[in-house]
Design an enzyme around this catalytic site. Structure first.
Site, mmCIF file in Angstrom:
data_model
loop_
_atom_site.group_PDB
_atom_site.id
_atom_site.type_symbol
_atom_site.label_atom_id
_atom_site.label_comp_id
_atom_site.label_asym_id
_atom_site.label_seq_id
_atom_site.Cartn_x
_atom_site.Cartn_y
_atom_site.Cartn_z
ATOM 1 N N LYS A 1 0.849 -1.188 0.000
ATOM 2 C CA LYS A 1 0.000 0.000 0.000
ATOM 3 C C LYS A 1 0.884 1.237 0.000
ATOM 4 C CE LYS A 1 -4.227 -1.911 1.812
ATOM 5 N NZ LYS A 1 -5.125 -1.592 0.690
ATOM 6 N N LYS B 1 -13.984 -7.741 -5.170
ATOM 7 C CA LYS B 1 -14.273 -8.038 -3.765
ATOM 8 C C LYS B 1 -15.773 -8.266 -3.684
ATOM 9 C CE LYS B 1 -10.806 -5.055 -1.523
ATOM 10 N NZ LYS B 1 -10.155 -4.356 -2.634
HETATM 11 O O1 LIG Z 1 -5.665 -7.100 -1.957
HETATM 12 C C1 LIG Z 1 -5.400 -7.743 -0.929
HETATM 13 O O2 LIG Z 1 -4.381 -8.446 -0.840
HETATM 14 C C2 LIG Z 1 -6.323 -7.725 0.230
HETATM 15 C C3 LIG Z 1 -7.452 -6.759 0.174
HETATM 16 C C4 LIG Z 1 -7.128 -5.352 0.480
HETATM 17 O O3 LIG Z 1 -6.013 -4.903 0.427
HETATM 18 C C5 LIG Z 1 -8.235 -4.498 0.891
HETATM 19 C C6 LIG Z 1 -9.100 -4.958 1.835
HETATM 20 C C7 LIG Z 1 -10.160 -4.205 2.240
HETATM 21 C C8 LIG Z 1 -10.370 -2.974 1.713
HETATM 22 C C9 LIG Z 1 -9.525 -2.474 0.759
HETATM 23 C C10 LIG Z 1 -8.464 -3.246 0.326
HETATM 24 C C11 LIG Z 1 -7.621 -2.705 -0.770
HETATM 25 O O4 LIG Z 1 -7.286 -3.461 -1.693
HETATM 26 O O5 LIG Z 1 -7.329 -1.535 -0.735
#
Ligand SMILES: O=C(O)CCC(=O)c1ccccc1C(=O)O
Length: 365
Positions: free
Chosen positions: A169, A277
């Site tokens: 991230k 998702k």
């Molecule tokens: O992508 C992954 O590995 C897990 C999921 C994840 O990061 C996520 C989980 C909940 C809300 C937002 C996000 C995201 O991708 O930003």
């Protein structure tokens, strides 16, 4: 097994999942998250139970509503007493008629609980090789936002655990520090050893995004998720067209319903990937629709969890395993919580597996 589920009874209760650490994204830090666990059983056979999970994400889900509990209550009351055919397609059809796509987490919970119940209440959601322990799903190792050293520690841990795809991230601690973390990974592992994904969660402005993507592209990055905030279709289309870095849409898919709306978005933006998702993007049936459109248009996709407990994660993983998977999925979130339910889901060497032993489940609420 009978061909019909008769006089189905639903009930639900909130369950607060507590994070093991502060999970940082560009939207802020989370310490806990509430999911609403749905039980389904036939009135005449209450010992066989199907479980589902509605876990809207605060400030992100379209169904993150102040009166969520009473909306859920209404569906539970309205749909209790129903009888439906057991085959998975009929179950998904029925859920699509009964729960609107713009209540995605509730639709997903009903889909999951009924698919589970219809197949014997053993947490079998889809009867695939994955459920029988015969195939594993490659996943990306997720690096949460935090101080630079904390992120580096997470990276070291994921690398030593054997992941060959890392998703980091970005967009919070400062772009040059983030580039530095990426450079440190790349100084030890080339793109043939570690695939690097980054997720900006919409942190860049359209004006700066091109330049930032160019800087990232120097490090052999697989893709960037949601570089700019959703709703800026022309700017996003331009970034995708620029070819600087493959772009994956995530938040952009939230709130769209029906085949036409989905198709229109994909045709305007023409992303390289979409990320699904089910909890946020309409549930299982709607995700099948997204995937079908993506495949028709030559757009890649992968599935991720939305921070569900193991009940929802299991459903997303089994759903994923109904497709031929060749790139890592975002399903590595089961270890996030102190009080997650024991389950047959395990991770080793960057793969998610389901140990075929139903007694590993321990759902206590
Ligand atoms: O992508 C992954 O590995 C897990 C999921 C994840 O990061 C996520 C989980 C909940 C809300 C937002 C996000 C995201 O991708 O930003």
């Amino acid at each position: 097994m009978s061909e019909y589920l008769h006089n189905i009874q639903f009930s639900f209760q909130p369950y607060v999942l507590r994070f093991r650490f502060e999970a940082g994204t560009s939207r802020g830090v989370m310490n806990e998250k509430t999911s609403y666990l749905l039980r389904a059983f036939e009135k005449d056979n209450p010992s066989v139970v199907g479980w589902g999970e509605a876990g809207p994400l605060p400030k992100l889900s379209v169904d993150d509503l102040p009166d969520f509990g009473s909306i859920m209550e209404n569906y539970v009351e309205k749909l209790s007493g129903s009888s439906i055919p057991c085959d998975p397609k009929s179950v998904l059809d029925w859920c699509s008629r009964q729960v609107p796509e713009n209540l995605p987490s509730i639709r997903f919970a009903f889909e999951t609980a009924l698919l589970d119940l219809a197949q014997g209440g053993e947490r079998k959601i889809f009867d695939t090789g994955f459920f029988h322990g015969k195939m594993a799903i490659p996943i990306n190792g997720l690096i949460w936002m935090g101080k630079k050293e904390m992120m580096m520690e997470q990276i070291e841990k994921k690398l030593s655990e054997g992941y060959s795809c890392i998703k980091m991230k970005i967009g919070a601690i400062g772009f040059s520090e983030e580039l530095d973390l990426i450079a440190r990974i790349r100084s030890r592992f080339g793109a043939d050893k570690i695939v690097l994904r980054v997720d900006a969660n919409g942190a860049f402005s359209p004006e700066e995004a091109g330049e930032k993507l160019r800087k990232l592209a120097e490090w052999d990055i697989h893709s960037i998720e949601q570089p700019i905030r959703p709703g800026q279709l022309d700017e996003m289309a331009r970034l995708c067209r620029s070819g600087i870095l493959p772009i994956a849409l995530d938040e952009e898919l939230i709130g769209l319903t029906g085949r036409e709306e989905k198709l229109r978005l994909l045709e305007i933006i023409k992303p390289q990937y979409i990320i699904l998702k089910p909890t946020l993007h309409g549930g299982i049936r709607a995700s099948q629709e997204w995937i079908q459109l993506a495949e028709e248009l030559g757009i890649g996709w992968w599935m991720t969890s939305a921070l569900e407990s193991n009940i929802g994660l299991n459903a997303v993983a089994q759903f994923t395993s109904t497709y031929a998977i060749n790139i890592p999925q975002g399903l590595g979130t089961g270890q996030l919580y102190h009080n997650n339910f024991n389950s047959p889901l395990t991770i080793s060497n960057g793969y998610l597996r389901y140990l075929p032993n139903p007694s590993l489940w321990d759902i206590r609420v």
